[in-house]
Design a protein around this motif. Structure first.
Motif, PDB file in Angstrom:
ATOM      1  N   UNK A   2       0.821  -1.209   0.000  1.00  0.00           N
ATOM      2  CA  UNK A   2       0.000   0.000   0.000  1.00  0.00           C
ATOM      3  C   UNK A   2       0.857   1.263   0.000  1.00  0.00           C
ATOM      4  N   UNK A   3       2.084   1.160   0.581  1.00  0.00           N
ATOM      5  CA  UNK A   3       2.900   2.358   0.759  1.00  0.00           C
ATOM      6  C   UNK A   3       3.366   2.954  -0.556  1.00  0.00           C
ATOM      7  N   UNK A   4       3.343   2.166  -1.636  1.00  0.00           N
ATOM      8  CA  UNK A   4       3.809   2.709  -2.907  1.00  0.00           C
ATOM      9  C   UNK A   4       2.688   3.412  -3.666  1.00  0.00           C
ATOM     10  N   UNK A   5       1.485   3.368  -3.127  1.00  0.00           N
ATOM     11  CA  UNK A   5       0.339   4.041  -3.748  1.00  0.00           C
ATOM     12  C   UNK A   5      -0.155   5.168  -2.854  1.00  0.00           C
ATOM     13  N   UNK A   6      -0.636   6.203  -3.485  1.00  0.00           N
ATOM     14  CA  UNK A   6      -1.231   7.310  -2.744  1.00  0.00           C
ATOM     15  C   UNK A   6      -2.520   7.743  -3.453  1.00  0.00           C
ATOM     16  N   UNK A   7      -3.698   7.597  -2.781  1.00  0.00           N
ATOM     17  CA  UNK A   7      -3.904   6.991  -1.461  1.00  0.00           C
ATOM     18  C   UNK A   7      -3.527   5.510  -1.472  1.00  0.00           C
ATOM     19  N   UNK A   8      -3.409   4.906  -0.286  1.00  0.00           N
ATOM     20  CA  UNK A   8      -3.096   3.471  -0.209  1.00  0.00           C
ATOM     21  C   UNK A   8      -4.085   2.645  -1.025  1.00  0.00           C
ATOM     22  N   UNK A 190      -5.121   1.465  -8.655  1.00  0.00           N
ATOM     23  CA  UNK A 190      -3.679   1.288  -8.508  1.00  0.00           C
ATOM     24  C   UNK A 190      -2.984   1.435  -9.851  1.00  0.00           C
ATOM     25  N   UNK A 191      -2.729   2.698 -10.225  1.00  0.00           N
ATOM     26  CA  UNK A 191      -2.141   2.979 -11.539  1.00  0.00           C
ATOM     27  C   UNK A 191      -0.684   2.507 -11.606  1.00  0.00           C
ATOM     28  N   UNK A 192      -0.313   1.996 -12.765  1.00  0.00           N
ATOM     29  CA  UNK A 192       1.085   1.634 -13.012  1.00  0.00           C
ATOM     30  C   UNK A 192       1.914   2.900 -13.234  1.00  0.00           C
ATOM     31  N   UNK A 193       3.250   2.813 -13.133  1.00  0.00           N
ATOM     32  CA  UNK A 193       4.096   3.977 -13.410  1.00  0.00           C
ATOM     33  C   UNK A 193       3.859   4.487 -14.830  1.00  0.00           C
ATOM     34  N   UNK A 194       4.189   5.744 -15.097  1.00  0.00           N
ATOM     35  CA  UNK A 194       3.975   6.329 -16.435  1.00  0.00           C
ATOM     36  C   UNK A 194       4.595   5.483 -17.533  1.00  0.00           C
ATOM     37  N   UNK A 195       3.807   5.253 -18.579  1.00  0.00           N
ATOM     38  CA  UNK A 195       4.288   4.507 -19.719  1.00  0.00           C
ATOM     39  C   UNK A 195       4.099   3.003 -19.613  1.00  0.00           C
ATOM     40  N   UNK A 198      -0.620   0.469 -19.931  1.00  0.00           N
ATOM     41  CA  UNK A 198      -1.204  -0.398 -20.958  1.00  0.00           C
ATOM     42  C   UNK A 198      -0.576  -1.785 -20.926  1.00  0.00           C
ATOM     43  N   UNK A 199       0.691  -1.863 -20.574  1.00  0.00           N
ATOM     44  CA  UNK A 199       1.394  -3.151 -20.586  1.00  0.00           C
ATOM     45  C   UNK A 199       1.003  -4.036 -19.413  1.00  0.00           C
ATOM     46  N   UNK A 200       0.875  -3.463 -18.215  1.00  0.00           N
ATOM     47  CA  UNK A 200       0.639  -4.295 -17.022  1.00  0.00           C
ATOM     48  C   UNK A 200      -0.759  -4.113 -16.448  1.00  0.00           C
ATOM     49  N   UNK A 201      -1.452  -3.026 -16.779  1.00  0.00           N
ATOM     50  CA  UNK A 201      -2.795  -2.810 -16.241  1.00  0.00           C
ATOM     51  C   UNK A 201      -2.784  -2.273 -14.814  1.00  0.00           C
ATOM     52  N   UNK A 202      -3.952  -2.371 -14.155  1.00  0.00           N
ATOM     53  CA  UNK A 202      -4.083  -1.902 -12.772  1.00  0.00           C
ATOM     54  C   UNK A 202      -3.514  -2.926 -11.787  1.00  0.00           C
ATOM     55  N   UNK A 203      -3.117  -2.452 -10.626  1.00  0.00           N
ATOM     56  CA  UNK A 203      -2.618  -3.359  -9.585  1.00  0.00           C
ATOM     57  C   UNK A 203      -3.744  -4.286  -9.106  1.00  0.00           C
ATOM     58  N   UNK A 204      -4.931  -3.720  -8.815  1.00  0.00           N
ATOM     59  CA  UNK A 204      -6.128  -4.517  -8.496  1.00  0.00           C
ATOM     60  C   UNK A 204      -7.101  -4.390  -9.653  1.00  0.00           C
TER      61      UNK A 204
END
Length: 431
Positions: A2-8, A190-195, A198-204
């Protein structure tokens, strides 16, 4: 994680559900796998929900936090017309329970990956085939996102039985839709890093399912002759206070009447004495009724061997109260001797003034006659004989006379007289 996302990330998942509730306003909501009730804690504030249910196989987890779902003191002090009932059950999502059929929304947040594949099939049958809710929100980890985490390869949690790719999740969801008459839209949090989105999608990854049948058809489904099954154990239930409850409505009405009548009385005392009591602040709407206090009525009671005249000196007008002398009560005792004692004054506050000057009272009661009907049988409120006004003691006079009269009345052998009170039946024994 959770710590790598804001908000968790867990908050993003909960916010997704809350946003859905705001848009669609479901009345009956159940959270499967509610654990420590953290999502329910947020949903209880959305009063479009009338029935909020949590289910978890671990009853100990529910018991840790279930009392946090109880109404707050403000819910009792200022109840609204909203209705809310909360129920918590211990049970498995692979078991049927008739109490969970026909809900508007079922949520399954990060639950399905804790089931075996055999139980996933049973989960689909129970949720989509048996419960048949109008909408279902299912969230589960997206395994394609996992390489972005700074940790060894493997599942995100030791209890996970699997973690699907986006294609695997889509395959399961579309199969459910085909079998049980739903359609689904795919999204996530849970957005992936920029760019890399599309390749990996959302975290959840999230699937939002909508039943293709109408609500009327749903009600017909539940009207069949199938035997009801109750496999869950009820651990907690609470009804929030609501003005739809007649007892609560009467309590609130009485409280409002006494509060505003007392404020009007205080204002009259301030006008009469020139002393301001800062503990009572009049609102503009109330000020409109300052001049509406009317003179109180005279009461008369007849008794064998004695005649009682009860007179209350009250404010005739709020702005220009008249001068009223202290009234006296006279009776004749058995020996023909006439005795007297002073009466307490009262302030008469017309119900019509209260009803017209206090918007909350008029909104709650609906009509002046309804308000009078509620107050007539309530022991907390003293009304005039015709039921047109609330009578309040002039406490200022009570305080002034308390020390002056106490000793004399105590030594006299006579009963202490008050507004509307009768002498004791055996008073002659004290003469």
């Amino acid at each position: 994680m959770d710590s790598i996302f804001s908000p968790p990330l867990h908050r993003q998942r909960h916010q997704f559900v809350i946003d859905f509730v705001k848009r669609n306003k479901p009345k009956k909501v159940v959270d499967l796998g509610c654990s420590e009730c953290s999502l329910l804690q947020k949903l209880k504030f959305h009063r479009e929900i009338e029935l909020l249910v949590g289910v978890d196989i671990d009853g100990a987890n529910i018991k840790k936090k279930m009392h946090g779902l109880a109404p707050m003191s403000t819910d009792y002090l200022q109840p609204s017309y909203d209705q809310l009932r909360i129920e918590l059950y211990q049970g498995s999502v692979t078991q049927e329970d008739a109490r969970l059929r026909g809900f508007d929304l079922v949520t399954s947040i990060e639950l399905i990956e804790h089931l075996t594949l055999a139980d996933v099939k049973r989960f689909s049958e129970v949720v989509f085939g048996y419960m048949t809710p109008v909408a279902v929100i299912v969230s589960t980890p997206n395994s394609e996102f996992n390489p972005l985490f700074p940790r060894p390869a493997g599942f995100r949690h030791s209890d996970h039985k699997f973690e699907w790719t986006r294609a695997e999740f889509k395959s399961w969801a579309l199969k459910v839709c085909l079998e049980y008459g739903y359609e689904v839209e795919f999204t996530g949090v849970g957005q992936a890093p920029p760019g890399q989105q599309e390749r990996v999608g959302f975290c959840s990854q999230i699937g939002v399912f909508h039943w293709l049948g109408g609500r009327q058809e749903c009600n017909m489904l539940f009207g069949d002759d199938a035997e009801d099954v109750f496999s869950y154990t009820l651990l907690y239930s609470i009804n929030y206070p609501s003005l739809h409850d007649n007892n609560i409505l009467q309590r609130v009405l009485v409280s409002e009447v006494l509060y505003w009548a007392e404020k009007m009385k205080r204002n009259w005392i301030e006008e009469r004495t020139g002393e301001r009591d800062d503990t009572y602040t009049l609102c503009p709407a109330e000020g409109e009724g300052e001049e509406c206090l009317r003179a109180s009525e005279r009461h008369m009671e007849m008794e064998d061997k004695q005649t009682v005249y009860l007179t209350a000196a009250c404010g005739a007008e709020m702005k220009n109260p008249g001068e009223h002398q202290e009234s006296e009560l006279f009776w004749t005792n058995g020996e023909g001797q006439q005795e007297s004692c002073k009466l307490r004054r009262c302030v008469s506050v017309p119900l019509a003034v209260l009803w017209s000057c206090c918007p909350k009272l008029s909104a709650l009661s609906g009509s002046l006659s309804n308000l009078r009907h509620v107050l007539m049988d309530n022991p907390e409120v003293k009304l005039s004989q015709d039921g047109s006004a609330v009578l309040l003691n002039d406490q200022e006079q009570d305080l002034e006379e308390e020390e002056e009269d106490h000793d004399d009345l105590e030594d006299s052998g006579y009963a202490v007289c008050s507004h509307g009170a009768e002498p004791e039946e055996d008073w002659e024994k004290n003469v």
